[in-house]
Write a protein that holds these residues in place. Structure first.
Motif, short mmCIF file in Angstrom:
data_model
loop_
_atom_site.label_atom_id
_atom_site.label_comp_id
_atom_site.label_asym_id
_atom_site.label_seq_id
_atom_site.Cartn_x
_atom_site.Cartn_y
_atom_site.Cartn_z
N GLN A 139 105.00 17.42 41.06
CA GLN A 139 105.03 17.19 39.88
C GLN A 139 105.38 15.48 40.53
OE1 GLN A 139 102.85 18.48 38.38
NE2 GLN A 139 103.13 21.01 39.16
N TRP A 145 112.96 16.47 31.78
CA TRP A 145 111.36 15.72 30.71
C TRP A 145 110.99 14.19 31.92
CZ3 TRP A 145 108.16 19.10 28.67
CH2 TRP A 145 108.26 19.95 28.47
N ARG A 165 101.07 12.62 29.76
CA ARG A 165 101.47 14.27 30.20
C ARG A 165 103.16 13.69 31.07
NH1 ARG A 165 101.15 16.66 36.37
NH2 ARG A 165 100.92 18.53 35.97
N TYR A 189 106.76 16.95 31.67
CA TYR A 189 107.36 18.60 33.07
C TYR A 189 108.52 18.55 33.01
CZ TYR A 189 107.97 19.16 37.41
OH TYR A 189 108.69 20.35 38.70
N HIS A 192 109.45 27.12 33.40
CA HIS A 192 107.88 25.82 33.72
C HIS A 192 107.81 25.56 32.30
CE1 HIS A 192 105.44 23.05 36.43
NE2 HIS A 192 104.71 22.67 35.54
N GLU A 241 104.77 22.23 30.84
CA GLU A 241 104.56 20.72 30.48
C GLU A 241 103.56 20.39 29.14
OE1 GLU A 241 100.66 20.61 33.32
OE2 GLU A 241 102.58 21.63 35.02
#
Length: 330
Positions: A159, A188, A214, A216, A238, A240
């Motif tokens: 990711q 983050w 975005r 994550y 998880h 996002e």
């Protein structure tokens, strides 16, 4: 005959003594390999998760989000790369496909992972990518090396496209298997927007133009069987978020996904059974046969020495008693 038997036993002892380290240090690295045509799939679920509805740009609670991960060996690509790499190479074409509770696609991220068939170290070659973006992996992904050690490893996060330590947290029992527990935390981090989004006509480029980014974070957990290096179970906590930009209106951020992702029970049971069977084969190569041959060599050597000693102690023919002289007669 005793001397010949001793020599035969000694020759066999030398043979098995030499075969023991050869099997462990020569045959094992050449036989224990991931096959180039390997295929596997895995289903993970996050129940009571939070998911973004891209049509309204609002997050909502959903009963379940499903993640389907597939890894398919690309034999043609591996053979092509092996010609220049000079070693056995495996090419995995992977896909992470996320499905919402209504069965519709949430996201899909393809990737190509190229690695050494025995050590699982990355092999850098044309085609190595995540979601169409070229990457240069450092560290492992998906699988640990054979004979996993009790230490931290470098693990690639697809990711964030970064490598970070995944920490050894101890030895545990998992359904009758002794496993090593590893854990990795990715703080983050701003990550790329997936190229395939669930709304027709909405692209990553269009989202980027609005100024929305975005982000994550995850806590990644693996239970790894050390002999095979195969994870028998995995979880991720998880999260996002989409942050900033005109796409969110007057909001600073919105949750795109949040959930505790776990392997589905049927896939967990299948994985444990598969790893248990493979573990027996590796035990033969790394432990049972090498130590068995060494013990056999010691036994044969002892027999050879015993036979030789018996032969040396064997008495010769008994001496005949001297005859008394015959009396002389006149």
């Amino acid at each position: 005959m005793r001397r010949k038997a001793g020599l035969v036993l000694l020759a066999l002892a030398v043979f098995f003594a030499a075969l023991s380290p050869l099997l462990r240090w020569y045959a094992f690295p050449r036989l224990a390999k991931i096959p180039a045509d390997h295929y596997q799939d895995m289903v993970l679920e996050a129940r009571d998760a939070t998911l973004l509805d891209y049509r309204t740009m609002r997050a909502k609670q959903v009963p379940k989000v499903t993640v389907v991960q597939t890894l398919k060996g690309n034999v043609e690509a591996s053979e092509r790369i092996e010609e220049s790499a000079g070693r056995d190479v495996v090419v995995w074409d992977g896909l992470s496909y996320v499905v919402g509770p209504d069965g519709r696609m949430v996201s899909k991220i393809p990737e190509r992972y190229i690695f050494d068939a025995h050590t699982q170290e990355p092999v850098h070659a044309t085609g190595e990518m995540v979601d169409g973006d070229p990457v240069r992996r450092e560290g492992i992904e998906f699988k640990w090396p054979f004979l996993t050690e009790k230490r931290d490893y470098a693990y690639f996060d697809a990711q964030a496209r970064v490598t970070a330590p995944i920490h050894y947290k101890g030895t545990r029992d998992f359904r009758g298997l002794e496993v090593y527990y590893f854990e990795q935390t990715i703080p983050w981090t701003e990550v790329p927007i997936p190229k395939t989004l669930p709304v027709e006509g909405l692209t990553a480029e269009a989202v980027a133009k609005t100024g929305t980014t975005r982000w994550y974070t995850t806590v990644r957990k693996f239970w790894v069987e050390p002999l095979t290096g195969a994870p028998v179970y995995g979880e991720e906590i998880h999260r996002e978020e989409l942050r900033g930009g005109t796409l969110l209106g007057d909001r600073d951020k919105v949750t795109a996904f949040a959930g505790h992702v776990k392997m589905r029970e049927d896939y967990t049971a299948h994985t444990v059974d598969l790893v248990t069977s493979q573990r027996l084969l590796l035990l033969l190569l790394t432990s049972w046969l090498p130590w068995g041959f060494l013990a056999l060599a010691v036994l044969l050597l002892a027999l050879a020495l015993y036979v030789e000693a018996r032969g040396r102690r064997r008495p010769g023919p008994a001496a005949t008693k001297a005859e008394d002289p015959s009396p002389v007669t006149a």
